[in-house]
Design an enzyme around this catalytic site. Structure first.
Site, short mmCIF file in Angstrom:
data_model
loop_
_atom_site.label_atom_id
_atom_site.label_comp_id
_atom_site.label_asym_id
_atom_site.label_seq_id
_atom_site.Cartn_x
_atom_site.Cartn_y
_atom_site.Cartn_z
N HIS A 4 0.79 -1.23 0.00
CA HIS A 4 0.00 0.00 0.00
C HIS A 4 0.83 1.29 0.00
O HIS A 4 0.27 2.37 0.02
CB HIS A 4 -0.96 0.02 1.20
C1 UD1 Z 1 -2.16 5.34 5.77
C2 UD1 Z 1 -0.87 5.88 6.36
C3 UD1 Z 1 0.23 4.85 6.21
C4 UD1 Z 1 -0.17 3.52 6.83
C5 UD1 Z 1 -1.51 3.07 6.23
C6 UD1 Z 1 -1.96 1.84 6.95
C7 UD1 Z 1 -0.47 8.31 6.22
C8 UD1 Z 1 0.29 9.37 5.51
N1 UD1 Z 1 -0.44 7.08 5.65
O1 UD1 Z 1 -1.94 5.14 4.38
O2 UD1 Z 1 1.39 5.32 6.90
O3 UD1 Z 1 0.81 2.59 6.56
O4 UD1 Z 1 -2.49 4.10 6.41
O5 UD1 Z 1 -2.93 1.14 6.28
O6 UD1 Z 1 -1.07 8.56 7.23
N2 UD1 Z 1 -9.40 4.37 1.70
C9 UD1 Z 1 -10.61 3.74 1.67
N3 UD1 Z 1 -11.16 3.37 2.86
C10 UD1 Z 1 -10.57 3.60 4.04
C11 UD1 Z 1 -9.35 4.26 4.05
C12 UD1 Z 1 -8.77 4.64 2.88
O7 UD1 Z 1 -11.17 3.50 0.61
O8 UD1 Z 1 -11.15 3.21 5.10
C13 UD1 Z 1 -8.76 4.72 0.41
C14 UD1 Z 1 -9.09 6.14 -0.05
O9 UD1 Z 1 -9.22 6.13 -1.43
C15 UD1 Z 1 -7.84 6.92 0.34
C16 UD1 Z 1 -6.74 5.87 0.20
O10 UD1 Z 1 -7.34 4.65 0.55
O11 UD1 Z 1 -7.63 8.03 -0.47
C17 UD1 Z 1 -5.54 6.14 1.08
O12 UD1 Z 1 -5.91 6.32 2.46
P1 UD1 Z 1 -4.98 7.21 3.44
O13 UD1 Z 1 -5.46 7.12 4.82
O14 UD1 Z 1 -4.81 8.59 2.87
O15 UD1 Z 1 -3.57 6.55 3.31
P2 UD1 Z 1 -3.15 5.03 3.37
O16 UD1 Z 1 -2.56 4.65 2.07
O17 UD1 Z 1 -4.26 4.23 3.92
N1 UDP Z 2 -3.52 -6.33 8.91
C1 UDP Z 2 -4.78 -6.89 9.02
N2 UDP Z 2 -5.45 -7.23 7.88
C2 UDP Z 2 -4.91 -7.06 6.64
C3 UDP Z 2 -3.62 -6.50 6.55
C4 UDP Z 2 -2.95 -6.13 7.70
O1 UDP Z 2 -5.29 -7.09 10.14
O2 UDP Z 2 -5.55 -7.41 5.65
C5 UDP Z 2 -2.81 -5.90 10.16
C6 UDP Z 2 -1.44 -6.51 10.38
O3 UDP Z 2 -1.53 -7.74 11.06
C7 UDP Z 2 -0.76 -5.44 11.23
C8 UDP Z 2 -1.38 -4.14 10.72
O4 UDP Z 2 -2.57 -4.51 10.03
O5 UDP Z 2 -1.10 -5.61 12.61
C9 UDP Z 2 -0.46 -3.41 9.79
O6 UDP Z 2 -1.13 -2.33 9.24
P1 UDP Z 2 -0.80 -1.70 7.81
O7 UDP Z 2 -0.02 -2.66 7.00
O8 UDP Z 2 -2.07 -1.19 7.27
O9 UDP Z 2 0.05 -0.40 8.19
P2 UDP Z 2 1.59 -0.12 8.46
O10 UDP Z 2 2.04 -1.03 9.54
O11 UDP Z 2 2.32 -0.28 7.18
O12 UDP Z 2 1.61 1.32 8.85
#
Ligand code: UD1
Ligand code: UDP
Length: 382
Positions: free
Chosen positions: A209
């Site tokens: 992601h």
């Molecule tokens: C965010 C964090 C990242 C973390 C990740 C965990 C920042 C800068 N990034 O990235 O560090 O690793 O979360 O998963 O804070 N969206 C949905 N539904 C949701 C959430 C998001 O559809 O519930 C989609 C939207 O299109 C959105 C995109 O995902 O624009 C990205 O979401 P965003 O929270 O901006 O960043 P992540 O890539 O999720």
């Molecule tokens: N995780 C989950 N379901 C998924 C993918 C990840 O429960 O389909 C959990 C994973 O076990 C870990 C956390 O989400 O505890 C990690 O989050 P993510 O990868 O979204 O964010 P990051 O750690 O990169 O910020």
């Protein structure tokens, strides 16, 4: 009782705050923890599911900020969190976790309102400012009063940046507290039935992601091509993050997703299901921070599809390796592992399920010392 705000917003925050909420609640009336959810993640599978799995109560406040550009999302959190504090009781401490936009936004609000801030998972550095998370980490650490680190490399990073060592406390990895607490329940998950496969079958687990991997069409195409190639040798399970899913659709890459029968794409999974897949995987390919750490704990080989990691201990001590971002390297490294060339690892110090306990000890001492300092200032003034 001291009122403490625990800030959550995005998926990895829930696993980090659940153990701390629990420990603070058990603190015989010393603390009143309240969960504040910014709403950065809002889909059922990215948020609500984890409240159920991790047995967390409903948030005391939900700021409903949703998605947006970096600036817009951060600004919305700042505006709404400040309004919340100004309209209600001022907390005695705000605790933020990790490196997401909710982390820096809420830390900034608290600090400017003269509320002390504690940063859980302080000191990690990728030294790559292309990552929005790196900017969030550095800035949050700079303004935090209590820096709670997961590993000693993080202490060193903070010292190098000139942070007062008295603020830094090595408490260990709190995400592992959640993992250990829920491991037994995760073992009971019926995810293999749901995926119509047997637990004995070998598979690679994939998550992706990071914007650097999924926000550009060519890079994403390269990664999907690598997976299709690996899928010729081993089954792949790929729970897809909403950012990645959206980009695959926008870039017109859905044909890549449909082209291999050996790759199972799923929605983001619940915590128990995902842990079960991690612990039984032959190999994990990821760009997630938390997944790098969990694979080290489970001693499952992990290839991190990034040029760097802010979690070098997963490489120096754990089962993680960085892999060059091209099809040949990704496929060759993966096949080495599936053919048995596996990196051995150990579990780093204080990744033991007791981090939340250590955090509360740090907080007890911090409040005690602050009260003493306030008392002596008041008596000098009299
Ligand atoms: C965010 C964090 C990242 C973390 C990740 C965990 C920042 C800068 N990034 O990235 O560090 O690793 O979360 O998963 O804070 N969206 C949905 N539904 C949701 C959430 C998001 O559809 O519930 C989609 C939207 O299109 C959105 C995109 O995902 O624009 C990205 O979401 P965003 O929270 O901006 O960043 P992540 O890539 O999720
Ligand atoms: N995780 C989950 N379901 C998924 C993918 C990840 O429960 O389909 C959990 C994973 O076990 C870990 C956390 O989400 O505890 C990690 O989050 P993510 O990868 O979204 O964010 P990051 O750690 O990169 O910020």
């Amino acid at each position: 009782m001291r009122l403490i705000h625990l800030i959550v917003g995005a998926r990895p925050n829930f696993m980090k705050m659940a153990p701390l909420y629990r420990e603070l609640s058990l603190s015989s009336n010393r603390y009143e923890p309240q969960i504040i959810h910014t709403g950065q993640h809002y889909d059922e599978q990215m948020s609500k599911l984890f409240f159920n799995d991790l047995a967390m109560p409903e948030p005391s406040a939900y700021l409903n900020v949703g998605s947006g550009t970096q600036g817009k999302q951060t600004a919305r959190i700042i505006e709404r969190y400040e309004d919340l504090i100004l309209a209600g009781d001022k907390p005695d401490l705000v605790i933020v976790a990790g490196d997401v936009n909710s982390t820096i936004a809420c830390a900034l609000v608290a600090k400017k309102l003269q509320i002390p801030v504690a940063h859980l998972e302080a000191g990690l550095r990728s030294y790559d400012e292309q990552m929005p998370e790196e900017i969030n980490r550095v800035l949050t650490d700079r303004i935090s009063d209590i820096l709670l680190t997961p590993s000693l490399d993080a202490n060193e990073n903070l010292i190098k940046e000139g942070i007062n060592p008295e603020k830094i406390h090595f408490v260990g990895n709190i995400m592992i507290d959640s993992l250990i607490r829920h491991q037994k329940k995760a073992e009971l998950s019926d995810i293999f039935d749901k995926l119509t496969m047997s637990q004995d079958e070998s598979y690679a687990l994939v998550t992706l992601h990071r914007p650097s991997n999924v926000d550009e069409c060519d890079g994403l195409k390269m990664l999907l091509t690598s997976l299709i190639e690996i899928g010729k040798h081993i089954k792949i399970i790929f729970p897809m993050h909403p950012r990645t899913k959206k980009n695959i659709q926008n870039f017109g890459l859905s044909n890549y997703v449909n082209s291999s029968k050996n790759i199972i794409f799923t929605e983001p999974l619940g915590y128990f299901d995902f842990l079960k897949l991690e612990m039984n995987a032959k190999l994990i390919l990821t760009d997630s921070g938390g997944v790098q750490e969990e694979s080290t704990y489970f001693r499952v080989p992990c290839l991190t599809l990034r040029e760097n990691t802010e979690r070098p201990i997963t490489i120096s001590e754990g089962t993680n390796q960085l892999v060059d971002l091209n099809v040949t390297s990704i496929v060759n490294k993966s096949l080495e592992i599936t053919e048995g060339k596996v990196k051995q690892g150990k579990i780093p110090k204080h990744w033991d399920g007791k981090t939340a306990e250590r955090v509360v000890m740090v907080l007890d001492k911090w409040f005690e010392e602050r009260d003493k300092a306030t008392d002596s200032t008041e008596s000098t003034e009299k």
